[in-house]
Design an enzyme around this catalytic site. Structure first.
Site, PDB file in Angstrom:
ATOM      1  CG  ASP A  74      -1.858   1.173   1.293  1.00 33.68           C
ATOM      2  OD1 ASP A  74      -1.659   2.152   0.549  1.00 33.68           O
ATOM      3  OD2 ASP A  74      -2.820   1.125   2.097  1.00 33.68           O
ATOM      4  CB  VAL A  75       2.023   3.551  -2.681  1.00 32.77           C
ATOM      5  CG1 VAL A  75       2.468   2.467  -3.653  1.00 32.77           C
ATOM      6  CG2 VAL A  75       0.688   4.157  -3.106  1.00 32.77           C
ATOM      7  CG  ASN A 101       0.383   2.896 -12.700  1.00 35.16           C
ATOM      8  OD1 ASN A 101      -0.162   3.571 -13.564  1.00 35.16           O
ATOM      9  ND2 ASN A 101      -0.187   1.811 -12.185  1.00 35.16           N
ATOM     10  CE1 TYR A 170      -6.686  10.362 -11.000  1.00 37.27           C
ATOM     11  CE2 TYR A 170      -7.201  12.070 -12.612  1.00 37.27           C
ATOM     12  CZ  TYR A 170      -6.607  10.867 -12.286  1.00 37.27           C
ATOM     13  OH  TYR A 170      -5.924  10.162 -13.244  1.00 37.27           O
ATOM     14  CE  LYS A 174      -3.101  11.116 -11.272  1.00 37.46           C
ATOM     15  NZ  LYS A 174      -2.035  10.093 -11.206  1.00 37.46           N
TER      16      LYS A 174
END
Length: 265
Positions: A74-75, A101, A170, A174
Site C-alpha cells: 500500500d503506497v 503509477n 484527483y 495530479k
C-alpha cells in the site's frame, strides 16, 4: 559483507547479466499491469507492487518465464514502501526504473461541497503521498548504488492540465505531481537520476470503462468518449525507460486521439 559492498556486488551481477530492474506500482490492473507486462516481455526484471497479491500474481502470469517479483504494497503506508524497496534490493541489489503509477480517482461525480475529508485524504495519500514515498525510496537507492543513477517515471494525467467536472481531489493531486516531477528532476541531475512524467488520457482500463457509455462533460451534458489501448501507453513508457540516462522525455502526453481535451470540450 557490509551493506555497501553487498549492493555493489549485486549491482555488478545485474550489469553483467544485462538485466534491468524496475518497480511498477499499481501493477495489478490497468496501466500498471500493461506496463509491467511490456517490461517483463522486453527482458526487464520487474517488482510488481499493489494492495492485492492475487491480481499481482495474475499480472505475472501474463508474462510466463520472466523475472517478476510480487510484493504486496500500500503506497500510502511508509512501512510498506520501505519493505518494497528492501525486497527489490535484497533480490537484485540495484534499481534502474520506478514507474510511479498507483492511483485512485476517488468518489466519482461528487460535487466539491459534498466531498468528505476522508475521501479527499484517501486520494491525496494514494496519488501524491504514495508517489512521494516511492520516489524518495527510489532516489535514495539510485543515488548510492554503483553504477549510480536511474529513472523515475510518474504517471500524471491529462487532468494535470485540464480538470474534469467534479474531480477536485484527483485534479489537485495530479497538478501537484507535476510539481513533484519537476523538483525531483532538478534535484536528480547531480546523481544521474532522470525524472519524467507521462500524462495519459482515456486508456481503456477498468477505471475508464464507463467512458464509452457516457461521462459528464464541462457543459453539463453526458457523452461517450473514445478510448485507446493501454498497450500503446505501455510501449510509450518502455521507450521512455530505455533511453540512456543522458536523455529524458521530460513530459509526454499520450491520449485517445478524439477525446475532448484539445479545444473547448
Amino acid at each position: 559483507m557490509d551493506a555497501a559492498r553487498n549492493t555493489q556486488v549485486h549491482g555488478e551481477r545485474a550489469e553483467r547479466s544485462g538485466s534491468r530492474i524496475a518497480v511498477v506500482t499499481g501493477a495489478g490492473s490497468g496501466i500498471g499491469r500493461a506496463v509491467a507486462v511490456e517490461l517483463l516481455r522486453s527482458g526487464w526484471s520487474v517488482a510488481l507492487a499493489g494492495r492485492r497479491p492475487g491480481t499481482l500474481e495474475e499480472t505475472a502470469a501474463l508474462a510466463p518465464g520472466t523475472d517478476a517479483l510480487v510484493v504486496r504494497t500500500d503506497v500510502a503506508r511508509p512501512q510498506d514502501v520501505t519493505a518494497l524497496f528492501a525486497a527489490v534490493l535484497g533480490r537484485h541489489g540495484r534499481l534502474d526504473l520506478l514507474f510511479n503509477n498507483a492511483g485512485t480517482f476517488g468518489p466519482g461525480g461528487v460535487p466539491v461541497e459534498e466531498l468528505s475529508y476522508d475521501a479527499w485524504r484517501h486520494v491525496v495519500d494514494t496519488n501524491l503521498n504514495g508517489a512521494f514515498l516511492c520516489a524518495q525510496a527510489a532516489y535514495r537507492q539510485m543515488k548510492e548504488q554503483d553504477p549510480r543513477g536511474g529513472r523515475i517515471i510518474n504517471n500524471g494525467s491529462v487532468s494535470a492540465h485540464t480538470p474534469r467536472p467534479r474531480s477536485a481531489a484527483y485534479t489537485a493531486t495530479k497538478h501537484a505531481l507535476t510539481g513533484l516531477t519537476k523538483s525531483l528532476s532538478l534535484d536528480g541531475r547531480p546523481h544521474g537520476i532522470a525524472v519524467s512524467q507521462i500524462d495519459i488520457g482515456n486508456a481503456a482500463t477498468e477505471m475508464t470503462a464507463k467512458m464509452q457509455s457516457g461521462v459528464l462533460q464541462a457543459d453539463g451534458s453526458t457523452a461517450p468518449e473514445p478510448v485507446m489501448d493501454a498497450a500503446d501507453v505501455a510501449r510509450t513508457v518502455r521507450h521512455m525507460a530505455e533511453l540512456p540516462l543522458e536523455a529524458n522525455m521530460q513530459f509526454v502526453t499520450v491520449l485517445a486521439t478524439g477525446m475532448p481535451f484539445i479545444g473547448r470540450g
